[in-house]
Design a protein around this motif. Structure first.
Motif, PDB file in Angstrom:
ATOM      1  N   SER A  37      22.012 -24.546 -48.900  1.00  0.00           N
ATOM      2  CA  SER A  37      21.375 -25.697 -48.247  1.00  0.00           C
ATOM      3  C   SER A  37      21.492 -25.639 -46.727  1.00  0.00           C
ATOM      4  O   SER A  37      20.568 -26.056 -46.012  1.00  0.00           O
ATOM      5  N   LEU A  38      22.589 -25.110 -46.211  1.00  0.00           N
ATOM      6  CA  LEU A  38      22.742 -25.014 -44.756  1.00  0.00           C
ATOM      7  C   LEU A  38      21.720 -24.042 -44.170  1.00  0.00           C
ATOM      8  O   LEU A  38      21.057 -24.347 -43.173  1.00  0.00           O
ATOM      9  N   GLU A  60      21.599 -27.908 -29.783  1.00  0.00           N
ATOM     10  CA  GLU A  60      20.624 -28.927 -30.191  1.00  0.00           C
ATOM     11  C   GLU A  60      20.069 -28.627 -31.576  1.00  0.00           C
ATOM     12  O   GLU A  60      19.874 -29.534 -32.395  1.00  0.00           O
ATOM     13  N   TRP A  61      19.832 -27.365 -31.844  1.00  0.00           N
ATOM     14  CA  TRP A  61      19.344 -26.942 -33.168  1.00  0.00           C
ATOM     15  C   TRP A  61      20.350 -27.308 -34.247  1.00  0.00           C
ATOM     16  O   TRP A  61      19.998 -27.899 -35.273  1.00  0.00           O
ATOM     17  N   MET A  62      21.619 -26.968 -34.014  1.00  0.00           N
ATOM     18  CA  MET A  62      22.652 -27.262 -35.005  1.00  0.00           C
ATOM     19  C   MET A  62      22.860 -28.764 -35.178  1.00  0.00           C
ATOM     20  O   MET A  62      23.179 -29.248 -36.273  1.00  0.00           O
ATOM     21  N   SER A  63      22.654 -29.525 -34.123  1.00  0.00           N
ATOM     22  CA  SER A  63      22.735 -30.978 -34.231  1.00  0.00           C
ATOM     23  C   SER A  63      21.643 -31.518 -35.148  1.00  0.00           C
ATOM     24  O   SER A  63      21.876 -32.428 -35.959  1.00  0.00           O
ATOM     25  N   LEU A  64      20.466 -30.916 -35.061  1.00  0.00           N
ATOM     26  CA  LEU A  64      19.365 -31.313 -35.938  1.00  0.00           C
ATOM     27  C   LEU A  64      19.653 -30.927 -37.387  1.00  0.00           C
ATOM     28  O   LEU A  64      19.332 -31.672 -38.313  1.00  0.00           O
ATOM     29  N   VAL A  65      20.260 -29.764 -37.573  1.00  0.00           N
ATOM     30  CA  VAL A  65      20.656 -29.356 -38.923  1.00  0.00           C
ATOM     31  C   VAL A  65      21.636 -30.372 -39.501  1.00  0.00           C
ATOM     32  O   VAL A  65      21.476 -30.846 -40.632  1.00  0.00           O
ATOM     33  N   SER A  76      28.996 -34.042 -41.571  1.00  0.00           N
ATOM     34  CA  SER A  76      27.878 -33.149 -41.267  1.00  0.00           C
ATOM     35  C   SER A  76      28.211 -32.248 -40.086  1.00  0.00           C
ATOM     36  O   SER A  76      27.983 -31.030 -40.122  1.00  0.00           O
ATOM     37  N   ALA A  77      28.757 -32.846 -39.037  1.00  0.00           N
ATOM     38  CA  ALA A  77      29.118 -32.069 -37.852  1.00  0.00           C
ATOM     39  C   ALA A  77      30.195 -31.042 -38.178  1.00  0.00           C
ATOM     40  O   ALA A  77      30.137 -29.887 -37.731  1.00  0.00           O
ATOM     41  N   ALA A  78      31.174 -31.445 -38.993  1.00  0.00           N
ATOM     42  CA  ALA A  78      32.253 -30.527 -39.366  1.00  0.00           C
ATOM     43  C   ALA A  78      31.738 -29.389 -40.238  1.00  0.00           C
ATOM     44  O   ALA A  78      32.156 -28.234 -40.074  1.00  0.00           O
ATOM     45  N   ALA A  79      30.839 -29.700 -41.157  1.00  0.00           N
ATOM     46  CA  ALA A  79      30.282 -28.670 -42.033  1.00  0.00           C
ATOM     47  C   ALA A  79      29.504 -27.630 -41.236  1.00  0.00           C
ATOM     48  O   ALA A  79      29.654 -26.419 -41.449  1.00  0.00           O
ATOM     49  N   VAL A  80      28.682 -28.094 -40.307  1.00  0.00           N
ATOM     50  CA  VAL A  80      27.894 -27.165 -39.488  1.00  0.00           C
ATOM     51  C   VAL A  80      28.812 -26.318 -38.611  1.00  0.00           C
ATOM     52  O   VAL A  80      28.615 -25.109 -38.464  1.00  0.00           O
ATOM     53  N   ALA A  81      29.837 -26.934 -38.034  1.00  0.00           N
ATOM     54  CA  ALA A  81      30.772 -26.184 -37.189  1.00  0.00           C
ATOM     55  C   ALA A  81      31.491 -25.107 -37.993  1.00  0.00           C
ATOM     56  O   ALA A  81      31.651 -23.964 -37.525  1.00  0.00           O
TER      57      ALA A  81
END
Length: 204
Positions: A37-38, A60-65, A76-81
């Motif tokens: 999903s990521l 900015e891209w990762m923030s949108l993800v 969400s922020a922790a998962a993307v990081a």
């Protein structure tokens, strides 16, 4: 009969850099996300294209993800990081090939769709000094498979398109290279290297 290639353009992701899916899967399991999903969210065209075309930053891209994940804001922020912490690894056989091409006097450039994070990744992977040029879609403000990307790439390596070989794992990029007058070769693994050596007329 085509002229022998006198320069090599090589894609980064899927060719020179490979990705172990295990660290990414582990993040999705940890946060209860669906498999892949990521990656699928990040590749949504409405946010992927501007990230590759230099219209938005990697952050900015990762923030949108993160904003599209079915988690609360902090999770969400922790998962993307966590997902972004793994930056892949260099394929040693492909790197050896790059060195062989350069040793034979043929310029080599990484030619990739990327964000503003590319230069830092290349430093971390030890690739910055391994190529003659780095051709980034984010810096050019145009991305593969656009003809302008390949035109600019040929100018940077100082060769006519007919004398440049583009190796990529994306069929669209290969076709784009051919449309621009380059030799485009679809990468599927190191078993292709003997043929590519012949295309570049490398010494035995």
């Amino acid at each position: 009969m085509r002229d022998r290639a006198r320069a090599l353009l090589i894609d980064l992701d899927g060719v020179l850099r490979r990705w172990d899916p295990a660290p990414m899967i582990a993040v999705e399991v940890q946060y209860g996300l669906k498999p892949a999903s990521l990656l699928e969210t990040s590749m949504s065209w409405d946010i992927y294209r501007p990230a590759m075309a230099g219209e938005i930053t990697d952050a900015e891209w990762m923030s949108l993800v993160a904003s599209r994940l079915p988690l609360d804001e902090a999770e969400s922020a922790a998962a993307v990081a966590a997902w972004q912490a793994y930056r892949g690894e260099v394929d040693p056989e492909v790197l050896a090939f790059v060195r062989e091409v350069r040793a034979a006097g043929r310029p080599v450039a990484i030619a990739t769709n990327a964000t503003d994070r590319l230069r830092g990744d290349l430093d971390a992977l030890g690739l910055t000094g391994e190529v003659d040029e780095v051709i980034s879609s984010w810096e050019l403000k145009t991305h593969k498979p656009a003809k302008e990307f390949f035109t600019q790439a040929c100018l940077k390596v100082g060769k006519l398109p007919k004398h440049v070989l583009m190796v990529d794992d994306d069929d669209r990029a290969v076709q784009g290279a051919r449309t621009a007058g380059l030799t485009g070769y679809r990468w599927a693994g190191p078993e292709h290297l003997p043929y590519l050596r012949k295309v570049l007329d490398l010494p035995e």
